[in-house]
Design a protein around this motif. Sequence first.
Motif, PDB file in Angstrom:
ATOM      1  N   ASP A  17       0.837  -1.193   0.000  1.00  0.00           N
ATOM      2  CA  ASP A  17       0.000   0.000   0.000  1.00  0.00           C
ATOM      3  C   ASP A  17       0.881   1.256   0.000  1.00  0.00           C
ATOM      4  O   ASP A  17       0.633   2.204  -0.753  1.00  0.00           O
ATOM      5  CB  ASP A  17      -0.923  -0.035   1.221  1.00  0.00           C
ATOM      6  CG  ASP A  17      -2.075   0.939   1.169  1.00  0.00           C
ATOM      7  OD1 ASP A  17      -2.135   1.794   0.261  1.00  0.00           O
ATOM      8  OD2 ASP A  17      -2.947   0.850   2.060  1.00  0.00           O
ATOM      9  N   SER A  21       0.813   3.748  -3.054  1.00  0.00           N
ATOM     10  CA  SER A  21       0.335   5.096  -2.706  1.00  0.00           C
ATOM     11  C   SER A  21       1.422   6.137  -2.961  1.00  0.00           C
ATOM     12  O   SER A  21       1.148   7.215  -3.500  1.00  0.00           O
ATOM     13  CB  SER A  21      -0.101   5.155  -1.241  1.00  0.00           C
ATOM     14  OG  SER A  21      -1.226   4.341  -1.028  1.00  0.00           O
ATOM     15  N   THR A  24       1.918   6.518  -6.809  1.00  0.00           N
ATOM     16  CA  THR A  24       0.769   7.218  -7.393  1.00  0.00           C
ATOM     17  C   THR A  24       0.762   8.678  -6.968  1.00  0.00           C
ATOM     18  O   THR A  24       0.510   9.573  -7.783  1.00  0.00           O
ATOM     19  CB  THR A  24      -0.551   6.529  -6.975  1.00  0.00           C
ATOM     20  OG1 THR A  24      -0.496   5.163  -7.383  1.00  0.00           O
ATOM     21  CG2 THR A  24      -1.750   7.198  -7.616  1.00  0.00           C
ATOM     22  N   GLY A  25       1.050   8.930  -5.696  1.00  0.00           N
ATOM     23  CA  GLY A  25       1.107  10.304  -5.206  1.00  0.00           C
ATOM     24  C   GLY A  25       2.177  11.112  -5.906  1.00  0.00           C
ATOM     25  O   GLY A  25       1.946  12.268  -6.300  1.00  0.00           O
ATOM     26  N   LEU A  53      -1.424  11.736  -0.752  1.00  0.00           N
ATOM     27  CA  LEU A  53      -0.908  10.360  -0.756  1.00  0.00           C
ATOM     28  C   LEU A  53       0.536  10.245  -0.259  1.00  0.00           C
ATOM     29  O   LEU A  53       0.907   9.212   0.302  1.00  0.00           O
ATOM     30  CB  LEU A  53      -1.007   9.759  -2.157  1.00  0.00           C
ATOM     31  CG  LEU A  53      -2.395   9.350  -2.604  1.00  0.00           C
ATOM     32  CD1 LEU A  53      -2.379   8.919  -4.076  1.00  0.00           C
ATOM     33  CD2 LEU A  53      -2.938   8.237  -1.728  1.00  0.00           C
ATOM     34  N   TYR A  56       0.727  10.005   3.508  1.00  0.00           N
ATOM     35  CA  TYR A  56       0.015   8.767   3.847  1.00  0.00           C
ATOM     36  C   TYR A  56       0.923   7.566   3.602  1.00  0.00           C
ATOM     37  O   TYR A  56       1.020   6.669   4.448  1.00  0.00           O
ATOM     38  CB  TYR A  56      -1.273   8.662   3.023  1.00  0.00           C
ATOM     39  CG  TYR A  56      -2.062   7.409   3.300  1.00  0.00           C
ATOM     40  CD1 TYR A  56      -2.655   7.196   4.534  1.00  0.00           C
ATOM     41  CD2 TYR A  56      -2.219   6.425   2.321  1.00  0.00           C
ATOM     42  CE1 TYR A  56      -3.381   6.043   4.802  1.00  0.00           C
ATOM     43  CE2 TYR A  56      -2.946   5.275   2.577  1.00  0.00           C
ATOM     44  CZ  TYR A  56      -3.526   5.089   3.812  1.00  0.00           C
ATOM     45  OH  TYR A  56      -4.235   3.943   4.068  1.00  0.00           O
ATOM     46  N   ALA A  57       1.614   7.561   2.472  1.00  0.00           N
ATOM     47  CA  ALA A  57       2.526   6.460   2.162  1.00  0.00           C
ATOM     48  C   ALA A  57       3.647   6.373   3.198  1.00  0.00           C
ATOM     49  O   ALA A  57       4.010   5.271   3.637  1.00  0.00           O
ATOM     50  CB  ALA A  57       3.105   6.640   0.757  1.00  0.00           C
ATOM     51  N   ASN A  81      -8.644   3.663   3.643  1.00  0.00           N
ATOM     52  CA  ASN A  81      -8.663   3.043   2.319  1.00  0.00           C
ATOM     53  C   ASN A  81     -10.085   2.842   1.813  1.00  0.00           C
ATOM     54  O   ASN A  81     -10.369   3.081   0.633  1.00  0.00           O
ATOM     55  CB  ASN A  81      -7.894   1.721   2.324  1.00  0.00           C
ATOM     56  CG  ASN A  81      -6.403   1.930   2.221  1.00  0.00           C
ATOM     57  OD1 ASN A  81      -5.944   2.939   1.728  1.00  0.00           O
ATOM     58  ND2 ASN A  81      -5.644   0.961   2.700  1.00  0.00           N
ATOM     59  N   TRP A  84     -11.447   6.228   0.733  1.00  0.00           N
ATOM     60  CA  TRP A  84     -10.814   6.662  -0.524  1.00  0.00           C
ATOM     61  C   TRP A  84     -11.472   5.959  -1.711  1.00  0.00           C
ATOM     62  O   TRP A  84     -11.796   6.602  -2.716  1.00  0.00           O
ATOM     63  CB  TRP A  84      -9.316   6.364  -0.491  1.00  0.00           C
ATOM     64  CG  TRP A  84      -8.583   6.850  -1.708  1.00  0.00           C
ATOM     65  CD1 TRP A  84      -8.546   6.251  -2.944  1.00  0.00           C
ATOM     66  CD2 TRP A  84      -7.804   8.036  -1.824  1.00  0.00           C
ATOM     67  NE1 TRP A  84      -7.785   6.989  -3.805  1.00  0.00           N
ATOM     68  CE2 TRP A  84      -7.311   8.089  -3.144  1.00  0.00           C
ATOM     69  CE3 TRP A  84      -7.458   9.037  -0.943  1.00  0.00           C
ATOM     70  CZ2 TRP A  84      -6.495   9.126  -3.602  1.00  0.00           C
ATOM     71  CZ3 TRP A  84      -6.638  10.061  -1.405  1.00  0.00           C
ATOM     72  CH2 TRP A  84      -6.171  10.105  -2.706  1.00  0.00           C
ATOM     73  N   GLN A 110      -7.707   2.658  -9.685  1.00  0.00           N
ATOM     74  CA  GLN A 110      -7.106   2.959  -8.375  1.00  0.00           C
ATOM     75  C   GLN A 110      -8.115   2.731  -7.267  1.00  0.00           C
ATOM     76  O   GLN A 110      -7.760   2.301  -6.181  1.00  0.00           O
ATOM     77  CB  GLN A 110      -6.462   4.349  -8.348  1.00  0.00           C
ATOM     78  CG  GLN A 110      -7.380   5.525  -8.536  1.00  0.00           C
ATOM     79  CD  GLN A 110      -8.070   5.972  -7.264  1.00  0.00           C
ATOM     80  OE1 GLN A 110      -7.531   5.870  -6.174  1.00  0.00           O
ATOM     81  NE2 GLN A 110      -9.281   6.467  -7.402  1.00  0.00           N
ATOM     82  N   VAL A 114      -7.376   0.155  -4.161  1.00  0.00           N
ATOM     83  CA  VAL A 114      -7.484   0.613  -2.776  1.00  0.00           C
ATOM     84  C   VAL A 114      -8.538  -0.200  -2.024  1.00  0.00           C
ATOM     85  O   VAL A 114      -8.355  -0.532  -0.849  1.00  0.00           O
ATOM     86  CB  VAL A 114      -7.772   2.134  -2.726  1.00  0.00           C
ATOM     87  CG1 VAL A 114      -8.050   2.596  -1.304  1.00  0.00           C
ATOM     88  CG2 VAL A 114      -6.603   2.904  -3.308  1.00  0.00           C
TER      89      VAL A 114
END
Length: 137
Positions: A17, A21, A24-25, A53, A56-57, A81, A84, A110, A114
């Motif tokens: 995750d 994340s 992607t962020g 993100l 969060y990651a 999650n 989201w 996505q 998630v």
Amino acid sequence: MSAMSMPRLFRVSLLFDAAISGATGLLMAAGHALLAPLLGLPPTLLLVAGLVLLPYALGLLWLSRRERISSAAGWAVVLINAVWAIDSVALLALGWVQPTTLGLAFVLFQAAVVAVFAEVQWWALRRGRAAQRAALA
């Protein structure tokens, strides 16, 4: 607040995750101006979502390194999650954006990834809690 040993599956899911994340962020934050016309999504939405993100990651990565996890922290990850994924679908269903076909695929893909993380993490926490109870019995 109760804590339990970090279930292996939960730790692995946190690491995946965090990686997804974070990637992607970074993609959305750094490439928001280039991605916006391709996806048909507002550049500000891509930028803000990407910037959300990234910490969060990092939080997921930090959490995955702990030996024990509090119930609240574990369930917070599941809830974040799940929200989201639901919000991503709601963004489309309520017509707040008019994405291109590629943008629609991006948002739905996505959201599905998630949602899978939320499901795996939910299952891992329940299984870990049950194993802990069995060990105490």
